[in-house]
Design a protein around this motif. Structure first.
Motif, short mmCIF file in Angstrom:
data_model
loop_
_atom_site.label_atom_id
_atom_site.label_comp_id
_atom_site.label_asym_id
_atom_site.label_seq_id
_atom_site.Cartn_x
_atom_site.Cartn_y
_atom_site.Cartn_z
N LEU A 1 0.86 -1.18 0.00
CA LEU A 1 0.00 0.00 0.00
C LEU A 1 0.89 1.24 0.00
CD1 LEU A 1 -3.18 0.61 2.06
CD2 LEU A 1 -1.29 2.21 2.30
N ALA A 2 0.59 2.18 -0.88
CA ALA A 2 1.34 3.45 -0.94
C ALA A 2 0.37 4.59 -1.10
CB ALA A 2 2.34 3.43 -2.09
N TYR A 3 0.57 5.67 -0.33
CA TYR A 3 -0.33 6.82 -0.37
C TYR A 3 0.50 8.09 -0.48
CZ TYR A 3 -3.94 10.17 0.87
OH TYR A 3 -4.82 11.21 0.85
N PRO A 4 0.32 8.89 -1.58
CA PRO A 4 1.08 10.14 -1.72
C PRO A 4 0.37 11.31 -1.02
CG PRO A 4 -0.18 9.74 -3.71
CD PRO A 4 -0.48 8.59 -2.77
N LEU A 5 1.17 12.25 -0.55
CA LEU A 5 0.64 13.44 0.10
C LEU A 5 0.98 14.64 -0.79
CD1 LEU A 5 1.30 11.35 2.50
CD2 LEU A 5 1.06 13.34 3.98
N ALA B 1 -8.20 4.28 3.80
CA ALA B 1 -8.94 5.40 4.38
C ALA B 1 -8.32 5.85 5.69
CB ALA B 1 -10.40 5.00 4.58
N ASP B 2 -7.88 4.89 6.54
CA ASP B 2 -7.23 5.25 7.81
C ASP B 2 -5.91 5.98 7.56
OD1 ASP B 2 -9.30 4.11 9.20
OD2 ASP B 2 -8.30 2.16 9.49
N VAL B 3 -5.16 5.50 6.59
CA VAL B 3 -3.89 6.18 6.28
C VAL B 3 -4.16 7.60 5.80
CG1 VAL B 3 -1.90 6.18 4.72
CG2 VAL B 3 -2.66 4.04 5.77
N GLU B 4 -5.18 7.78 4.97
CA GLU B 4 -5.52 9.12 4.48
C GLU B 4 -5.91 10.03 5.64
OE1 GLU B 4 -8.52 11.24 1.25
OE2 GLU B 4 -8.61 9.07 1.60
N LYS B 5 -6.63 9.49 6.62
CA LYS B 5 -7.03 10.30 7.77
C LYS B 5 -5.81 10.71 8.59
CE LYS B 5 -8.83 8.14 11.18
NZ LYS B 5 -9.74 7.36 12.05
N HIS B 6 -4.87 9.79 8.80
CA HIS B 6 -3.67 10.12 9.56
C HIS B 6 -2.78 11.11 8.80
CE1 HIS B 6 -4.84 6.75 12.14
NE2 HIS B 6 -3.90 7.14 13.00
N SER B 7 -2.84 11.09 7.46
CA SER B 7 -1.97 11.96 6.67
C SER B 7 -2.34 13.42 6.77
CB SER B 7 -2.02 11.54 5.19
OG SER B 7 -1.60 10.21 5.03
N LEU B 8 -3.52 13.71 7.28
CA LEU B 8 -3.93 15.11 7.41
C LEU B 8 -3.00 15.87 8.32
CD1 LEU B 8 -7.81 14.69 7.65
CD2 LEU B 8 -6.47 15.43 5.68
N TRP B 9 -2.46 15.20 9.35
CA TRP B 9 -1.56 15.90 10.27
C TRP B 9 -0.27 16.32 9.55
CZ3 TRP B 9 3.37 14.86 12.14
CH2 TRP B 9 3.79 15.67 13.20
N ILE B 10 0.27 15.41 8.72
CA ILE B 10 1.51 15.75 7.99
C ILE B 10 1.24 16.89 7.01
CG2 ILE B 10 3.22 14.87 6.38
CD1 ILE B 10 3.01 12.19 7.71
N GLU B 11 0.10 16.86 6.32
CA GLU B 11 -0.23 17.94 5.40
C GLU B 11 -0.34 19.26 6.13
OE1 GLU B 11 -3.66 17.04 3.15
OE2 GLU B 11 -2.84 15.21 2.26
N SER B 12 -0.92 19.23 7.32
CA SER B 12 -1.04 20.47 8.10
C SER B 12 0.33 20.99 8.50
CB SER B 12 -1.91 20.24 9.33
OG SER B 12 -1.28 19.35 10.24
N ARG B 13 1.29 20.08 8.80
CA ARG B 13 2.64 20.52 9.15
C ARG B 13 3.32 21.18 7.94
NH1 ARG B 13 3.70 21.19 14.31
NH2 ARG B 13 5.89 21.22 13.67
N PHE B 14 3.11 20.59 6.76
CA PHE B 14 3.70 21.20 5.57
C PHE B 14 3.09 22.57 5.29
CE2 PHE B 14 5.30 16.95 4.42
CZ PHE B 14 6.54 17.29 3.93
N HIS B 15 1.77 22.69 5.47
CA HIS B 15 1.12 23.99 5.29
C HIS B 15 1.66 25.00 6.30
CE1 HIS B 15 -1.73 23.22 2.10
NE2 HIS B 15 -2.11 22.06 2.67
#
Length: 626
Positions: free
Chosen positions: A108-112, A138-152
């Protein structure tokens, strides 16, 4: 994707500070502030999705390379196979779920993405029997929101810092441009620099002839220029000016802060150290400001000892003062009077010319002087260049003698012919028949005339006599046409034009041009002189021409006549000038072209080289101002 060797495992993170198995958002942010945010994030993900057999988070660096920042478990084999997942996801730019290869787990691979650019990729292997792939994604996508917020958050911080730097530059530019006087403008500028960069004091000095004069100090419109502190600041400025570099004191230890490792520790900084000691070990930065590769201003910044200058501070200050320094220089020049500006410029050039150094300037002045002397004395032959064309002195046209058909043509353009040689002939069958008919008619009329005389019928005899005259005239005409049906050369010549080889049997009209013949002995040279120089050409002048077909030989000529005939050649108006060659050559042919030079006396070289330009400028000035 490159590997990183210092990545702590989630087990080690769980033991650190007695953190629970599941971190709260505040705890996760605290780990992020300490540089362990990615490890803590992966720890949370593993706590929520325990079915992961291996997991990796890779973040894109400034060089565009996916760099692993956290891995579980820390095994090279896991890194290799997870790295393949990251690369595949980076190529396709979308989430991936790879079918199981061993029957027990799937990839499984999910890009941000942030602002349309991929900034990170999460990859892992999950047990097939425990979790549904779509639920895990779906769980990975939900957890990835924190990393996206850090990048923002990081992007916002960078934009905010860039805006602050730009605002500081704008404030300084406005301060320099809107001040009522140059002194007040300088004071407003150093005050804005002190506020924008948290400095206790900012001083500005003006450089004249390599010497620094302290001009203004932030926070004070009037100060004693002869006190000890002012002298120390001036000496620190002079030190930076002499070395033509920014001077920082103290130089931060490379082991204390990565941001300071890029500071250049070279150069002499004795005066900066003295100023720092006199101000209770204050941090000192002296920056020269350039204008056209010359130091125009020097600024000294002072901070408390606990806030030393970093390389980032040096870069920002140099960028700030570089732009505003140029505006300040223009403000100084704008307040000079016209004569003051002229005197300053002349004095500056003379000082640089007479001062040590400035070798290029001295060489340029010596070269310029030598050129002036050379062009004042040097004279040369004034020659007028012109395109030249060789033409025959006369042209003989051979035309069709009567309407008829062409029987033969043995020559074409470029052939040589001798006098009396047959050039072409016309069909003469009809002419011969006409001659025979005329002879027969003449014989018949003669017989009838004789019979009328024998019968003493004088009236009829006169009629037959007139018919005999008519028959004789027709016979003479036929004989003349037969003679003219053969076209022969009147003299030894060269066929200049005419090629009838493709017209054998075709009709020609009376007077139609068939050949042009040119004698091989006499030629004239036609010169096309530019309108700017035709006034310098006179009859009797001599010159020399080189033909394109014989570039190794030159032929003398004499100008015979200037004709009031103009032509347009290569976009320029030229006059036609006739000249006579002193000698001919066996290789001369009509139409040969070359370059001719007409000698028009001796003149100064500068006059010869600038003649066209001076005449063109004179004409333009006359058209504008009359």
């Amino acid at each position: 994707m490159t590997a990183e060797t210092s990545i702590p495992s989630p087990e080690a993170l769980a033991k650190q500070d007695n953190t629970p198995a599941r971190l709260t958002l505040d705890e996760l942010n605290q780990f992020a502030e300490r540089g362990q945010g990615y490890d803590a994030w992966l720890h949370n993900l593993m706590a929520d999705i325990p079915a992961f057999n291996a997991a990796l988070l890779a973040v894109q660096t400034d060089r565009g390379v996916m760099q692993p920042v956290t891995l579980w478990p820390r095994q090279q084999a896991q890194l290799d196979r997870l790295g393949d997942l990251v690369d595949a996801c980076g190529e396709r730019q979308r989430p991936l779920i790879l079918s199981p290869t061993t029957g027990e787990e799937y990839g499984l691979a999910y890009p941000l993405f942030v602002d349309g650019f991929m900034v990170a990729v999460f990859a892992g292997y999950v047990s097939l029997s425990t979790h549904d792939p779509d639920v895990v994604m779906a769980d990975v996508e939900k957890h990835s929101l924190w990393i996206e917020s850090r990048f923002h958050r990081d992007a916002y911080q960078q934009q905010r810092e860039a805006f602050q730097r730009q605002q500081a530059v704008i404030d300084g530019y406005v301060a320099v441009s809107k001040g009522k006087a140059i002194k007040q403008a300088a004071l407003q500028w150093v005050d804005s620099l002190a506020r924008g960069f948290d400095c206790d004091r900012v001083s500005m000095g003006v450089v004249k002839q390599g010497l620094v004069t302290l001009d203004v100090i932030s926070g004070s419109s009037d100060f004693a220029l002869n006190n000890v502190t002012a002298k120390q600041i001036t000496q620190a400025m002079q030190e930076a000016c002499d070395q033509r570099r920014a001077i920082v004191w103290p130089v931060a230890d490379a082991e204390t802060d990565e941001a300071d490792t890029a500071i250049d520790g070279g150069g002499i900084r004795l005066q900066a150290e003295k100023l720092s000691l006199a101000q209770r070990n204050a941090a000192v930065l002296t920056v020269p400001v350039y204008y056209q590769d010359e130091i125009d201003l020097v600024l000294t910044f002072e901070r408390p000892a606990k806030a030393p200058f970093t390389q980032l501070d040096v870069d920002r200050l140099e960028a700030n003062v570089a732009l505003v320094g140029v505006a300040f220089h223009h403000r100084q020049q704008a307040e000079l009077s016209f004569w003051g500006g002229c005197r300053r410029h002349v004095r500056l050039q003379l000082e640089r010319l007479l001062a040590p150094g400035y070798v290029k300037r001295k060489l340029f002045f010596i070269g310029l002087t030598a050129l002036v002397v050379f062009f004042s004395l040097a004279r040369g032959e004034y020659q007028i260049n012109a395109d030249a064309v060789l033409e025959p002195l006369q042209i003989r046209v051979v035309s069709a003698p009567f309407n008829g058909y062409l029987k033969s043509a043995g020559f074409r353009a470029g052939d040589r012919v001798e006098k009396g040689q047959l050039l072409a002939s016309m069909e003469d069958n009809e002419l011969r028949l006409e001659k025979i008919k005329s002879i027969s008619l003449l014989s018949q009329n003669n017989k009838q005339y004789t019979e009328a005389l024998a019968g003493r019928d004088r009236a009829q005899a006169q009629i037959y006599a007139a018919q005999m005259d008519q028959a004789k005239a027709q016979l003479a005409s036929a004989e003349r046409k037969l003679e003219r049906s053969e076209l022969r050369a009147a003299f030894d010549a060269l066929v200049v034009s005419g090629d009838l080889s493709q017209r054998i049997g075709g009709s020609v009209s009376q007077g139609e041009e068939l050949f042009r013949l040119s004698p091989m002995t006499d030629y004239r040279l036609i010169l096309y002189v530019n309108e700017y120089r035709v006034g310098d050409v006179l009859s009797g002048q001599r010159g020399r021409v080189v033909l394109s077909s014989m570039p190794d030989k030159g032929f003398d000529f004499e100008v015979k006549m200037l004709t009031p005939v103009t032509e347009v050649r290569d976009g320029s108006t030229v006059f036609r000038v006739e000249a006579r060659l002193s000698a001919t050559h066996a290789l001369f042919r009509p139409g040969l072209v070359g370059i001719a030079k007409v000698s028009a006396g001796r003149r100064h070289l500068i006059d010869i080289w600038t003649l066209d330009l001076r005449k063109w400028l004179a004409l333009k000035l006359w058209s504008f101002w009359g």
